[in-house]
Each structure stands twice: as structure tokens, then as C-alpha cells.
Design an enzyme around this catalytic site. Sequence first.
Site, short mmCIF file in Angstrom:
data_model
loop_
_atom_site.label_atom_id
_atom_site.label_comp_id
_atom_site.label_asym_id
_atom_site.label_seq_id
_atom_site.Cartn_x
_atom_site.Cartn_y
_atom_site.Cartn_z
N LEU A 101 -16.05 18.05 2.36
CA LEU A 101 -16.59 16.70 2.31
C LEU A 101 -17.90 16.57 3.08
CD1 LEU A 101 -13.25 14.80 3.09
CD2 LEU A 101 -14.27 15.13 0.84
N TYR A 147 -29.83 13.61 -3.96
CA TYR A 147 -28.39 13.67 -3.72
C TYR A 147 -27.65 14.17 -4.96
CZ TYR A 147 -23.69 12.17 -2.34
OH TYR A 147 -22.36 12.16 -2.03
N LYS A 200 -25.59 17.81 -5.48
CA LYS A 200 -24.18 17.90 -5.88
C LYS A 200 -24.03 18.83 -7.10
CE LYS A 200 -22.24 15.37 -2.76
NZ LYS A 200 -21.29 15.98 -1.79
N ASN A 259 -18.56 5.37 -6.65
CA ASN A 259 -18.88 4.73 -5.37
C ASN A 259 -17.60 4.40 -4.63
OD1 ASN A 259 -19.61 2.28 -3.57
ND2 ASN A 259 -21.60 3.13 -4.16
N PRO A 289 19.99 -32.45 14.03
CA PRO A 289 21.42 -32.50 13.69
C PRO A 289 21.78 -33.78 12.94
CG PRO A 289 21.13 -31.70 15.93
CD PRO A 289 19.78 -32.17 15.47
N GLY A 290 22.55 -33.61 11.86
CA GLY A 290 23.01 -34.75 11.09
C GLY A 290 22.01 -35.30 10.10
N VAL A 291 20.78 -34.75 10.08
CA VAL A 291 19.73 -35.26 9.20
C VAL A 291 19.73 -34.48 7.88
CG1 VAL A 291 17.21 -35.43 8.90
CG2 VAL A 291 18.27 -36.08 11.08
#
Length: 385
Positions: free
Chosen positions: A57, A106, A110, A134, A286-288
Amino acid sequence: MTFTAGVTGAGGFVGQHVVRRLTQRTDARVVVCPREAWNSPTRLAAFLAPCDVIVHLAGLNRGSEDEVYRRNVELVERLVAAVERAPRSPGIVFASSTQRSRHNAYGRSKRRGEDLLEAWSTRGGNAVSLEIPNVFGPGCRPHYNSVVATFCDQLARGESPRIVSDAEIEFVWVGDLAAAIDAEVGELAAGRSRGYRLRRVPGRQPLLVSELLDKLRGFLDSEDERGIVPDLTDPFDAQLYATLRSYLPLAAHVKRPSLHADPRGELCEVIKLAGAGQVFFSTTRPGVTRGNHYHTRKSEWFCVLQGEAVIRLRRIGSDVVEEIRVRGDSPTFVSIPVLHAHHIENAGPDDLLTMFWTNEIFDPADPDTFAEAVLAAPQTQATAA
């Protein structure tokens, strides 16, 4: 069978991802090539000695035309010469580029690297050149070789990116590239890849630079202006979104949604997802009882995380009420069918904590929520959770 994979350019963007990928293999040992080894035949030979496969690489992306071409070709020449002197010949995976057919330095370097490896293969070597589009992903250096990294960095800093050339670009996520390299390493190590091959690493369909920028801006606008995570069902969009967020400062990763309180308890919209609805939670005293409504199209799931509750449902037009008892110490997901009046009652002594998911983001103009008391009928059937 175990093998040793050597990586050149391991400190670079792609190299770091490839090393992480290879180290996850249970059958491989990974060694990295020191940068100074390129100027020392002895050190380069020492790096190559244990290797069964080399991932090459290392290279130069920026510089003068002469410098880029000369350096990249020189690295392949030195690698091939060192491999030919080695007691055994490792296979080579070479990172080429889709620019290989262009006339810039480049691309020409390669193509020349490919030619050198192909010639080496006629002398008994095994190599594969990967034609790579890319590459983008987290950790990529902005203002270097990826427009994605440059745009992400600029947007994260509150800058306005400028498009120099609105060209079409084919992109590949670095994780997909690392997987492709990993697969080629495995083939070479197992002896299933012989001679020389040129392989195209597939990316996604080419995208105009302007289209890329629109996507990235759209991601930020969706969250900043509407508080909605964008639609990430397309894998490319998900990869691009994760990349963008990796460039944001940590403070941008912290969201504090509004807490709505009334005598029943609190309700907090945790997250809204484009195309996937929203998640919210509530506390109930609670209770709702919360609810006493029905939906005609909206899918909804309940999960009690703390406390005890009774979820009651009644099909519209029916007198039968069904009960589902749930507890936080045994979390259970309950789906609420459409056209069923439903409510949830805190049946315990402590506050009830319930998590909800619905497939739609709440729209006050079209909530698909219609008031309907569940206990309008006397008959009740119990359903165990």
C-alpha cells in the site's frame, strides 16, 4: 494453517484499516514494514523473511509529477528485487487505482507497478493488482486525496466547501476495500491464486461532486434543522453519514431532547429517524393511565423497562378488552395493532418507565391518533406476557 501477512504503508489511511481487518483473522499474523526499510536492503529483507503474503500500500499521492511517478515505481522495483532475493517468494497484493488508465503521474506509476508485477509473475511470482476507486471513510486526511474527507472536514468546521470540478467519481468505502484485500490475501496464502491477475474493486455508481456535497449538507440539515436522523437504508448513505459524523467535534455528538412534563409524568422524544419513525420514553406516576386512543396506520411497540403495568386493548367495534401484564424486571415488547383502542396503566407502587417506537415521526397536523376509551365495555380477557 496459519500464515504471516506483511503490510507496507500500514500507517496510512487505507493501511490502518487493512491492518485492523487482517488482525481479526484467526489464521494470520500481521507484520508491518518500517518506512526506513525502503532505504535498507537488509531491513527490507528482514521484513519480508517471515511473510507468506505482502499487501503493498505504500506510495506517494502528492508531489511533483516526476516525484510521484519516480517514488511509486521505485517502491515496486525495490519490493520485487527484495522478494526475488528472499529464500521463499511471498504473494503480493498491489493497491493500484482506477487512475491507471490516465496520463497523470499517479496513474502512470500505478500502471508501471502493475507491469513490473506481471513481469515478475512470469518468473514464478504470484500477484494480484487491485484497481481501486476513490476511497473514503473515517480517518482519511482532508485536502489530500479524497474529496469526501475534504468536504466532511470543511462542513464540520462550519466552512462552505467549493467545487473546483464537478466531475463524476466512483467511491468505495474503506471497510469494503479492506474486505476485498483480506479476501485476496486469503486466496494467495492458500495457494488458490497463481500467476498474475488484475481485479477491479467495485465501488458504487459514480456520483457528481455536487451530488456528494448535496448529500452531506442534507445529512447535517436534517439533524440541525429538523432534529431527524436521515434515511440510512442505502448502505452508501450509511457509510457516508458515519464518515461525516466522525469529523464532527464531540460536542456535536451530544443531543439533549426536550422533556415534556404534566401531572401524569414525563415524556421524552429520544430520536427521530427519517424512514424509520421515532423512539421515545415516558414515565408514568402510580395509578395513572396513558393512552385511550387508536391509530389507523401507525405501527407502535411498547416496552416497559421499569415498574409494573397493564396494557389494555380493545378492537374498535368490539366489547372485548384484552389485558397484557408486563414488568420491567422481565422486559417484553408489545406491538399495538391498528384499529385497537389501547392504554397503559401503572399498576405498581413506583414510577413506570416505558420505551416506545413508532414507524412515523409525530406530525401534529396528521397525528393518526383518535381518542377512544378502552374500558367502554365490561368484558375483559387476560393475556399473559
